[in-house]
Each structure stands twice: as structure tokens, then as C-alpha cells.
Write a protein that holds these residues in place. Sequence first.
Motif, PDB file in Angstrom:
ATOM      1  N   LEU B  53     -29.905  14.660  79.503  1.00 36.34           N
ATOM      2  CA  LEU B  53     -29.042  16.282  79.765  1.00 36.34           C
ATOM      3  C   LEU B  53     -28.295  17.024  80.875  1.00 36.34           C
ATOM      4  O   LEU B  53     -27.460  17.306  80.704  1.00 36.34           O
ATOM      5  CB  LEU B  53     -29.729  17.491  78.520  1.00 36.34           C
ATOM      6  N   GLU B  56     -25.675  15.128  81.955  1.00 32.34           N
ATOM      7  CA  GLU B  56     -24.958  15.520  81.295  1.00 32.34           C
ATOM      8  C   GLU B  56     -24.229  17.140  81.914  1.00 32.34           C
ATOM      9  O   GLU B  56     -22.535  16.907  81.725  1.00 32.34           O
ATOM     10  CB  GLU B  56     -24.826  15.770  80.369  1.00 32.34           C
ATOM     11  N   SER B  57     -24.457  17.628  81.955  1.00 31.91           N
ATOM     12  CA  SER B  57     -24.724  19.185  82.712  1.00 31.91           C
ATOM     13  C   SER B  57     -23.546  19.325  83.585  1.00 31.91           C
ATOM     14  O   SER B  57     -22.947  20.544  83.688  1.00 31.91           O
ATOM     15  CB  SER B  57     -25.451  20.221  82.420  1.00 31.91           C
ATOM     16  N   PRO B  63     -21.536  19.446  78.148  1.00 32.66           N
ATOM     17  CA  PRO B  63     -22.487  19.677  76.484  1.00 32.66           C
ATOM     18  C   PRO B  63     -22.543  20.545  75.753  1.00 32.66           C
ATOM     19  O   PRO B  63     -22.881  22.036  75.913  1.00 32.66           O
ATOM     20  CB  PRO B  63     -23.659  18.563  76.805  1.00 32.66           C
ATOM     21  N   ARG B  64     -22.434  20.843  74.694  1.00 34.86           N
ATOM     22  CA  ARG B  64     -22.395  21.288  73.275  1.00 34.86           C
ATOM     23  C   ARG B  64     -24.285  21.421  73.366  1.00 34.86           C
ATOM     24  O   ARG B  64     -24.980  21.131  72.588  1.00 34.86           O
ATOM     25  CB  ARG B  64     -21.809  20.723  72.140  1.00 34.86           C
ATOM     26  N   GLN B 188     -21.908  19.375  66.725  1.00 31.54           N
ATOM     27  CA  GLN B 188     -22.052  18.519  67.378  1.00 31.54           C
ATOM     28  C   GLN B 188     -22.434  18.840  68.538  1.00 31.54           C
ATOM     29  O   GLN B 188     -21.804  18.762  70.012  1.00 31.54           O
ATOM     30  CB  GLN B 188     -20.253  18.767  67.565  1.00 31.54           C
ATOM     31  N   ASP B 189     -23.487  19.199  68.252  1.00 31.11           N
ATOM     32  CA  ASP B 189     -24.524  19.535  69.349  1.00 31.11           C
ATOM     33  C   ASP B 189     -24.070  18.189  70.417  1.00 31.11           C
ATOM     34  O   ASP B 189     -24.718  17.138  69.745  1.00 31.11           O
ATOM     35  CB  ASP B 189     -26.136  20.417  69.219  1.00 31.11           C
ATOM     36  N   SER B 190     -25.082  18.607  71.977  1.00 28.65           N
ATOM     37  CA  SER B 190     -25.111  16.808  72.715  1.00 28.65           C
ATOM     38  C   SER B 190     -26.464  16.432  71.887  1.00 28.65           C
ATOM     39  O   SER B 190     -27.612  16.870  71.500  1.00 28.65           O
ATOM     40  CB  SER B 190     -25.658  17.611  73.658  1.00 28.65           C
ATOM     41  N   HIS B 192     -28.397  14.638  73.605  1.00 31.18           N
ATOM     42  CA  HIS B 192     -29.268  14.428  74.067  1.00 31.18           C
ATOM     43  C   HIS B 192     -30.720  15.844  74.258  1.00 31.18           C
ATOM     44  O   HIS B 192     -32.098  15.899  74.696  1.00 31.18           O
ATOM     45  CB  HIS B 192     -29.078  14.414  75.653  1.00 31.18           C
ATOM     46  N   TRP B 193     -29.245  17.312  74.170  1.00 30.66           N
ATOM     47  CA  TRP B 193     -30.312  18.237  73.649  1.00 30.66           C
ATOM     48  C   TRP B 193     -30.889  18.473  72.399  1.00 30.66           C
ATOM     49  O   TRP B 193     -32.405  18.693  72.376  1.00 30.66           O
ATOM     50  CB  TRP B 193     -28.804  19.465  73.276  1.00 30.66           C
TER      51      TRP B 193
END
Lengths: 327, 327
Positions: B53, B56-57, B63-64, B188-190, B192-193
Motif C-alpha cells: 500500500l 502504491e501510494s 490508491p483508493r 473500488q478500494d485498493s 492492499h488497503w
Amino acid sequence: MRTFVVAAVLTLFTSSLGILTTVSQTSGGYKYDYATVPFLGELLKLLVSTFLLWKESNKPKPPRITTDWRSIGLYPIPSIIYLIHNNVQFATLTYVDTSTYQIMGNLKIVTTAILFRAFLKRKISKLQWMAIGLLTIGTTVSQVKGCGETDCRSLLAAPIQGYLFGILSACLSAMAGVYTEFLMKKNQDSLHWQNMQLYVFGVLFNMIRLTMDDILGAYEKGAWWSRLLVGYNVTTWLVVLNLGCTGLLVSWVMKYADNIVKVYATSMAMLLTMVLSIYLFNFRPTLQLFLGILICCMSLQMYFAPPQSLVDLPTQPTTNTAEAHRT
Amino acid sequence: MRTFVVAAVLTLFTSSLGILTTVSQTSGGYKYDYATVPFLGELLKLLVSTFLLWKESNKPKPPRITTDWRSIGLYPIPSIIYLIHNNVQFATLTYVDTSTYQIMGNLKIVTTAILFRAFLKRKISKLQWMAIGLLTIGTTVSQVKGCGETDCRSLLAAPIQGYLFGILSACLSAMAGVYTEFLMKKNQDSLHWQNMQLYVFGVLFNMIRLTMDDILGAYEKGAWWSRLLVGYNVTTWLVVLNLGCTGLLVSWVMKYADNIVKVYATSMAMLLTMVLSIYLFNFRPTLQLFLGILICCMSLQMYFAPPQSLVDLPTQPTTNTAEAHRT
């Protein structure tokens, strides 16, 4: 619909044939000469066919009959194949035990389908091939020995000749079936006339077989006609009657349906016999019998249900019908 | 295609998890406390997800992430279901032997499909239902005990409570799977989150479970954190690593594929483990394992192959295409 009814009756008759044969045994053995039973069965079928052909010939529309010798000459072939098959069966059993033999017998489902496709040029979809595979697997699963049962260490541990003879046996069995279907469908002759020709040779070849056995046995038990009907009881006659009826039904299936219908009927009959044996002969029900039955029932649906009814998806919003079809 | 690769890798990981776990045993027992392994597995997954995450950030497209408490509040539920499931499993095993338990475990294939249809409203065609039935039957067939194997007389002869707990266990397992899929797909959240939230609660509930076990065991073996890593060897660490990877792959499957893909991957993994055990641990190959594999492979094709490829008939004269479609 008529095919379904005939197939269901054939299943019941084939199943009861197995049960009657077991019942006709006295303390594990036969009091009568079992080899004489198929001969009487053929004789019964010949008499019934002759009677039915005579009745048919009195109708306003007479039956179609081909009396060309070149046509009649095709009818001994199934009997010849069965004669060879009998000897191969015997040879197989000298190499493998009865459990392995029974399990290898399921191979004839696959060989029949292959010859059905190759020689009769009948179409079989991929799903139907899978169904045939599953029928073979399902019948095999039902025959897997449960724990604690004896003579299973030898299962599938026979010499290679045993398996080769087993495969040959499955091929011969399929050949006889597929050839008979070809014979019954090759022209519009009356079913009864076709049957008469088949059974004349059936009676003949059974007589040859009995005589050969007597010669090979050096007439120790006397000539076969002197043993005929000796030790017969009501159950033995029911076996003969059943054998006759089953044969006539198979002929009908070959002419108006096909080999695959016959294969399903006999496989289902085998499972039905096993279920009935639980009640009649105190067989122990096994998990594998239950699973085998489930597999064969699914296979039956996969083969015969209209494909659209199987792959059509349940009701859905009309908008994404196109997408659903891609799923 | 990506789904297929992930599913294949998941199958390999799940299969090797079983083998590594067996290898990590020393003379039939564990030198380490097995209950600490899932805790470390969850911790590993949490660390990996956090790292991914964070990576990704740093990307141009962040990310969402939904940080609403009402959303986060949904994430402990899978952990709670697994906690209940663990206790039900334990209760089941007090009534049934391990063979029966293993066979009943296949029920979760059917319960997952039912909940998948009922709660996620996913379409399943009749053929696909049959495929699911066959997968259940196929895995069961492969587990049928062969002749001569012990403790099979007790098979499927347990008190009714055993079966009820078995069914409850299958339902809970399906609920956890279907709920997780719902959770992963609901926005549609990431990934990984979403994983981070799942694994925070996973770590937490594993800690609660270990503490509860210690309290119930009156700290006879000391507190769980003092037993952590004691007796661990390379294989144990590989089990932890494998458990972590398998979990992450399952999460991916839940978000981008579905529960049915997971069910097939785990079933195929079970069969693969049995085949590998023949070579690695000298297990005796059985006819039923071979038949089970054939059934499951056909089931796989029936479920995932495009229906048109299954029911379309082989090439034929173009003139009777219409007739062939009716066959």
C-alpha cells in the motif's frame, strides 16, 4: 418418449435378470447346466419373432421382407462375434480376478461410443463425450471395493495379457453392438423378420457352442440335449423368459434408438441390481455405490438433456443477456 | 488469463502448504506450537499489505482508500466467522473420525455455490451446478478408503450431532468465503488497503484465540508469546511464508475472480497433494484417486469452458446443421 419407456423397461428387465440368476442358484451353485439357458433364450426369441412376423403378415399392410441371400448372409456375424467374445472372456478370466474383470468391463462403454462415432458416423458433442466418460467412471466407482472386503490387493495388479484381453473383450462387445445397430437400420425390413434371421443363427451358434463344449469335455456330462431342462425350476424358467424379453427389447432399441441408449440402460441396470441386492441379499451399502449412482445420473442428463436446457442461464435482467451468454 | 495463472499458482501454493506442514512434523508430531503459525501468517500478510500500500501510494495515481468507520467495521466479520468455525470444527471432531470429517469437508463446495448464488446473486447454469456436484463427488471419491486400510468401519457411522456440526461447519466456511468476496468487491478500494484491514483483525483475533487457549489451559505451557518461534526450523518458516502467500492470493481471487475459482483451486490442490504424497511419502496410489482426478478435471471443463464449445457438435455436412442442433 417411446424410446424412454422401452429403455426403462429394458433397465428393469436387465436388472431383474441379474437378480433372478442369483436367486436361481442353490447354495452358491447351479443345479441345472447354466450353458443351456442362453440356448433356450435364443429359441424363445425365435419363436416369439416368428409368431409376431406371422401376425404382422396378416395385417392389411404386409411387413417388408428382404430374402436376398447377400442380406441374410450378414446376420450370422453378431453370433460369430459373440462366440469369439465368449472365448476371449474366458481367456481374460485366466489372467485377472473377477473384480478386475468386472471393472474392465466398463471399458465397453467407451469402445461402444468410439465405434458408434467411427463406423455409424453418429455425432457426439464434447459434452456427450464427457457424459460417456462419466458413465464409465461412475460404474467403476460403484464397483470399488470397500474396506475390509477380501481379494482386493490383487485389484489391477494382473499380468499385461489380462489387460490386453480385457481391452479386446471391450472392443468385441462394442463391435457386436454397433454391427447389430447397422444391421437393424440398414433397411426398412420388418423388425420381426430381422429378429428371426438373427435368432436362427443365435440358436445355431448356441448349439455349436454346446456341442463343442461337450466334445472338449469328452462327453463326461453326456450330450447337452440330454442335460436340457434337467434341474430347472420356476426361477430358471423365469431367467429364460427374462433373457428372451431382454433380447427382444435390445433389438427394438438397436432399430429405433441406438447403442448409447442400450449402454445407459445396462449401466443403470447394473446400479439398480446393486441397490436391490442391499435389500434382497443383505449386501452392505457403500459410499462409493451412492457416489457412482450420482455420477451416472448426471451423466444421463448430460448426454440426453437438450443442450440448451443445460447451458441456458437462469432468468436474468433482459439487458445483459448478451453478456450472460459469454459467461 | 491472469485469473488462470493466479488460480494455478494458488493451487500449487495450497498443495505445497499441505506437504510442507507434513514435512515440518518431527516423527509424527510438531516440535513447535502449531497454533502460533497462523498468527505469524496473518502478521506476515499485514506487513506485506502495508508495504504494498505504501509503494502504491507513491505512484502517480494514488490508491483508493475508504476510511469510513462504517466500512472498516465490516472487516472483522470474516475473522469472527473463522473463530466460530474453528470451534465448530473442534466440536465436529469430538463426534466423527478424521476420515468422515475429511469427506464431510467437501460439502463446503456445495454450500459455497449455494451462498454464491443466493447472496452474491451470481448466475450458475444447470451444467455448472452439475459441475459443482461433480467436483464434490470427485473429491469425495478420491478420499474413499481403499481395501485393507484401517478405521474405515466407522466411516459415516457417527452420531447425528457429528453430521449436523459438519453441515454447520460447511455453512460457516462458505459464509466466510462469500462474505469476503462481497467485501472485496463492494467498492473500488485498493486491494492492499482492503487486505490491511482484513489482516489487522486477523492478527487481533489470532491473538485473542491464543490468549483464550492459554487461559483455558491454565498457562500450563506458559504464555503464547513465550512459545512463539520456539522449535521453529526452516520448514516451519516456509509454512509461515506459504500461508502468507496463499492468503494474499486468495484475497486477489476474491476481488478479481470469485469463490468458485477458489473452490476449484483448493480442490485441485487437495488432489495434487495426494498425487505428490505417493512419491514423497510413499502413499499407495488407489484406483479411486485416479477416478476422482478424472471426475474433477471434467468438472473443471464443464464449469469454465465456454458452453458453445461443449455442446457444438463436431464438423458435419453443412446441410443438416439445423438438425444437428436439435440432437
